[in-house]
Design an enzyme around this catalytic site. Structure first.
Site, PDB file in Angstrom:
ATOM      1  N   SER A 184    -134.005 -18.928 -51.842  1.00 16.12           N
ATOM      2  CA  SER A 184    -132.522 -18.724 -51.635  1.00 16.12           C
ATOM      3  C   SER A 184    -131.891 -20.074 -51.262  1.00 16.12           C
ATOM      4  O   SER A 184    -132.704 -20.589 -50.546  1.00 16.12           O
ATOM      5  CB  SER A 184    -132.303 -17.516 -50.733  1.00 16.12           C
ATOM      6  OG  SER A 184    -130.825 -17.421 -50.285  1.00 16.12           O
ATOM      7  N   TYR A 201    -134.589 -13.226 -42.964  1.00 18.19           N
ATOM      8  CA  TYR A 201    -134.344 -13.407 -44.356  1.00 18.19           C
ATOM      9  C   TYR A 201    -134.464 -14.990 -44.812  1.00 18.19           C
ATOM     10  O   TYR A 201    -135.286 -15.526 -45.352  1.00 18.19           O
ATOM     11  CB  TYR A 201    -133.353 -12.876 -44.959  1.00 18.19           C
ATOM     12  CG  TYR A 201    -132.911 -13.073 -46.548  1.00 18.19           C
ATOM     13  CD1 TYR A 201    -133.808 -12.475 -47.463  1.00 18.19           C
ATOM     14  CD2 TYR A 201    -132.011 -14.047 -46.769  1.00 18.19           C
ATOM     15  CE1 TYR A 201    -133.406 -12.716 -48.675  1.00 18.19           C
ATOM     16  CE2 TYR A 201    -131.724 -14.220 -48.214  1.00 18.19           C
ATOM     17  CZ  TYR A 201    -132.434 -13.568 -49.204  1.00 18.19           C
ATOM     18  OH  TYR A 201    -132.114 -13.767 -50.307  1.00 18.19           O
TER      19      TYR A 201
HETATM   20  N1  LIG Z   1    -128.387 -11.978 -55.454  1.00 17.51           N
HETATM   21  C1  LIG Z   1    -128.154 -12.711 -54.770  1.00 17.51           C
HETATM   22  O1  LIG Z   1    -127.234 -13.238 -54.590  1.00 17.51           O
HETATM   23  C2  LIG Z   1    -129.226 -13.521 -54.214  1.00 17.51           C
HETATM   24  C3  LIG Z   1    -129.002 -14.828 -53.465  1.00 17.51           C
HETATM   25  C4  LIG Z   1    -130.131 -15.592 -53.189  1.00 17.51           C
HETATM   26  C5  LIG Z   1    -131.377 -15.231 -53.358  1.00 17.51           C
HETATM   27  N2  LIG Z   1    -131.782 -14.029 -54.200  1.00 17.51           N
HETATM   28  C6  LIG Z   1    -133.089 -13.704 -54.243  1.00 17.51           C
HETATM   29  O2  LIG Z   1    -133.064 -13.277 -55.554  1.00 17.51           O
HETATM   30  C7  LIG Z   1    -134.286 -12.084 -55.759  1.00 17.51           C
HETATM   31  C8  LIG Z   1    -133.642 -11.186 -56.503  1.00 17.51           C
HETATM   32  O3  LIG Z   1    -132.686 -10.412 -55.877  1.00 17.51           O
HETATM   33  P1  LIG Z   1    -131.649  -9.637 -56.500  1.00 17.51           P
HETATM   34  O4  LIG Z   1    -130.384 -10.104 -56.127  1.00 17.51           O
HETATM   35  O5  LIG Z   1    -131.811  -9.773 -58.035  1.00 17.51           O
HETATM   36  O6  LIG Z   1    -131.974  -8.266 -55.902  1.00 17.51           O
HETATM   37  P2  LIG Z   1    -132.181  -6.739 -56.692  1.00 17.51           P
HETATM   38  O7  LIG Z   1    -130.849  -6.788 -57.760  1.00 17.51           O
HETATM   39  O8  LIG Z   1    -131.527  -5.863 -55.380  1.00 17.51           O
HETATM   40  O9  LIG Z   1    -133.372  -6.682 -57.188  1.00 17.51           O
HETATM   41  C9  LIG Z   1    -134.733  -6.595 -56.735  1.00 17.51           C
HETATM   42  C10 LIG Z   1    -135.666  -6.269 -57.465  1.00 17.51           C
HETATM   43  O10 LIG Z   1    -136.955  -6.472 -56.788  1.00 17.51           O
HETATM   44  C11 LIG Z   1    -137.727  -4.986 -56.802  1.00 17.51           C
HETATM   45  N3  LIG Z   1    -138.390  -4.907 -55.684  1.00 17.51           N
HETATM   46  C12 LIG Z   1    -138.076  -4.868 -54.348  1.00 17.51           C
HETATM   47  N4  LIG Z   1    -138.858  -4.681 -53.341  1.00 17.51           N
HETATM   48  C13 LIG Z   1    -139.945  -4.520 -54.047  1.00 17.51           C
HETATM   49  C14 LIG Z   1    -141.395  -4.488 -54.016  1.00 17.51           C
HETATM   50  N5  LIG Z   1    -141.993  -4.183 -52.573  1.00 17.51           N
HETATM   51  N6  LIG Z   1    -142.402  -4.464 -54.861  1.00 17.51           N
HETATM   52  C15 LIG Z   1    -141.758  -4.898 -56.136  1.00 17.51           C
HETATM   53  N7  LIG Z   1    -140.731  -4.752 -56.600  1.00 17.51           N
HETATM   54  C16 LIG Z   1    -139.708  -4.795 -55.553  1.00 17.51           C
HETATM   55  C17 LIG Z   1    -136.535  -4.066 -57.054  1.00 17.51           C
HETATM   56  O11 LIG Z   1    -137.012  -2.928 -57.714  1.00 17.51           O
HETATM   57  P3  LIG Z   1    -137.536  -1.894 -56.749  1.00 17.51           P
HETATM   58  O12 LIG Z   1    -136.375  -1.418 -55.625  1.00 17.51           O
HETATM   59  O13 LIG Z   1    -137.621  -0.520 -57.658  1.00 17.51           O
HETATM   60  O14 LIG Z   1    -138.786  -2.148 -56.239  1.00 17.51           O
HETATM   61  C18 LIG Z   1    -135.479  -4.846 -58.172  1.00 17.51           C
HETATM   62  O15 LIG Z   1    -136.302  -4.864 -59.357  1.00 17.51           O
HETATM   63  C19 LIG Z   1    -134.664 -11.995 -54.214  1.00 17.51           C
HETATM   64  O16 LIG Z   1    -135.851 -12.884 -53.812  1.00 17.51           O
HETATM   65  C20 LIG Z   1    -133.344 -12.549 -53.414  1.00 17.51           C
HETATM   66  O17 LIG Z   1    -133.946 -12.847 -52.280  1.00 17.51           O
HETATM   67  C21 LIG Z   1    -130.746 -13.275 -54.465  1.00 17.51           C
END
Ligand SMILES: NC(=O)c1ccc[n+]([C@@H]2O[C@H](COP(=O)([O-])OP(=O)(O)OC[C@H]3O[C@@H](n4cnc5c(N)ncnc54)[C@H](OP(=O)(O)O)[C@@H]3O)[C@@H](O)[C@H]2O)c1
Length: 303
Positions: A184, A201
């Site tokens: 991030s 985080y």
């Molecule tokens: N969206 C943003 O604005 C943003 C910004 C900066 C960084 N990021 C990073 O991008 C990545 C993805 O985020 P996202 O925004 O796409 O989130 P999201 O839509 O909430 O998706 C998270 C995914 O991770 C899975 N997950 C969560 N805990 C897990 C575990 N213990 N083991 C296996 N799978 C797990 C969830 O499925 P289950 O709940 O079924 O396990 C889901 O598939 C993260 O690392 C986040 O920090 C996102």
């Protein structure tokens, strides 16, 4: 100048006489952004950025994309994602779902065994699953730090460690295997303190950056490259709560130099670039995908 021009001309003539090509010969340019024959695994592939990445890999020709998450059923489970991926138009590769909690060593080992047994090789590992926590500094319970560090750092290290032998077996000097850690921009700045603080985080994502740099040097000689993709705000389940608390999409768009939040194509493009031949010499870098937002850091910390 005249003398300089003459010497260039004679260098060209000499090379032509020796049969040395003057034009650059870009080998395999038509495959530069293709993933044909490649096998990838994406953690957190059931929704959000992980699902965008899985979609992109299949469109780029990947043979098989494993997606993993904890939930299998329901609107956010792996099954619906696999179904969507396997219905994509014009795609010949397949998506396969494997449930696993990737903050747990035994489950990571089981995941590795599953990929080894059913496919036998892995070219690309995307450690994307992540957890966050937002609260006042005083209110953050210890279990929130444990959850964040276990998934965003310890689990990513374990994934790299346990998948390294398979990745090494698939990589070559010219076409290394790839590890991408989704971190991030919060790993490089201090975006949120106060009521909606995300201190641990942010710390975990900084650790992810440095983990990638260490892996780049450790695993580079084994034909595996490691980089981080550092998103800014992309609408997703993980980001939704914070986007709301910071004033909503319109306000965040207004504050962004590109006047918008991230879209699926933005993640797709950088992932394909890093994992195809185009990115084979990129190792140990953090790539911000945030429209330049990180350069105006601090505007939202007032909240
Ligand atoms: N969206 C943003 O604005 C943003 C910004 C900066 C960084 N990021 C990073 O991008 C990545 C993805 O985020 P996202 O925004 O796409 O989130 P999201 O839509 O909430 O998706 C998270 C995914 O991770 C899975 N997950 C969560 N805990 C897990 C575990 N213990 N083991 C296996 N799978 C797990 C969830 O499925 P289950 O709940 O079924 O396990 C889901 O598939 C993260 O690392 C986040 O920090 C996102």
């Amino acid at each position: 100048m005249e003398g300089y021009g003459k010497s260039i001309l004679s260098w060209v003539k000499n090379n032509v006489a020796k049969g040395i090509a003057i034009m650059t010969d870009l080998k395999g340019f038509d495959r530069m952004f293709r993933l044909d024959g490649k096998v990838a695994l994406i953690t957190g592939g059931s929704r959000g950025l992980g699902l965008h990445t899985a979609t992109a890999f299949l469109h780029a020709g990947a043979k098989k994309v494993f997606i993993t998450a904890r939930k299998t059923e329901g609107a956010e489970g792996i099954d619906q994602a696999v179904e969507k991926l396997n219905r994509l138009d014009g795609v010949t590769g397949v998506a396969v779902g494997v449930p696993a909690n990737v903050s747990n060593e035994a489950e990571i080992i089981r995941l590795v065994e599953h990929v080894k047994k059913t496919e036998g090789k892995l070219d690309i590992l995307v450690a994307n699953a992540g957890a966050t926590w937002g609260s006042k500094f005083e209110d953050a319970p210890d279990h929130s730090s444990a959850k964040i560090l276990d998934l965003n750092v310890r689990g990513v290290f374990l994934l790299a460690q346990k998948f390294a032998p398979m990745l090494e077996a698939a990589g070559t000097r010219q076409d290394p295997s790839r590890i991408i850690i989704v971190s991030s921009t919060a790993g490089s700045n201090v975006p949120h303190v106060g009521d909606n603080g995300t201190i641990m985080y942010s710390v975990s994502k900084a650790a992810a950056h440095h983990l990638a740099r260490n892996l780049a040097v450790e695993l580079g000689p084994r034909n595996i490259t490691t980089n981080t993709v550092a998103p800014g705000f992309f609408p997703s389940k993980l980001a939704a709560g914070l986007i709301d608390k910071l004033g909503g999409t319109a306000e965040l768009e207004e504050a962004n130099p590109r006047k918008r939040l991230g879209e699926p194509e933005d993640i797709a493009g950088v992932m394909v670039y890093l994992c195809t031949p185009a990115g084979s010499y990129i190792n140990g870098n953090d790539i911000n995908v945030d429209g330049g937002q990180i350069l105006s850091a601090g505007r939202h910390s007032k909240l």
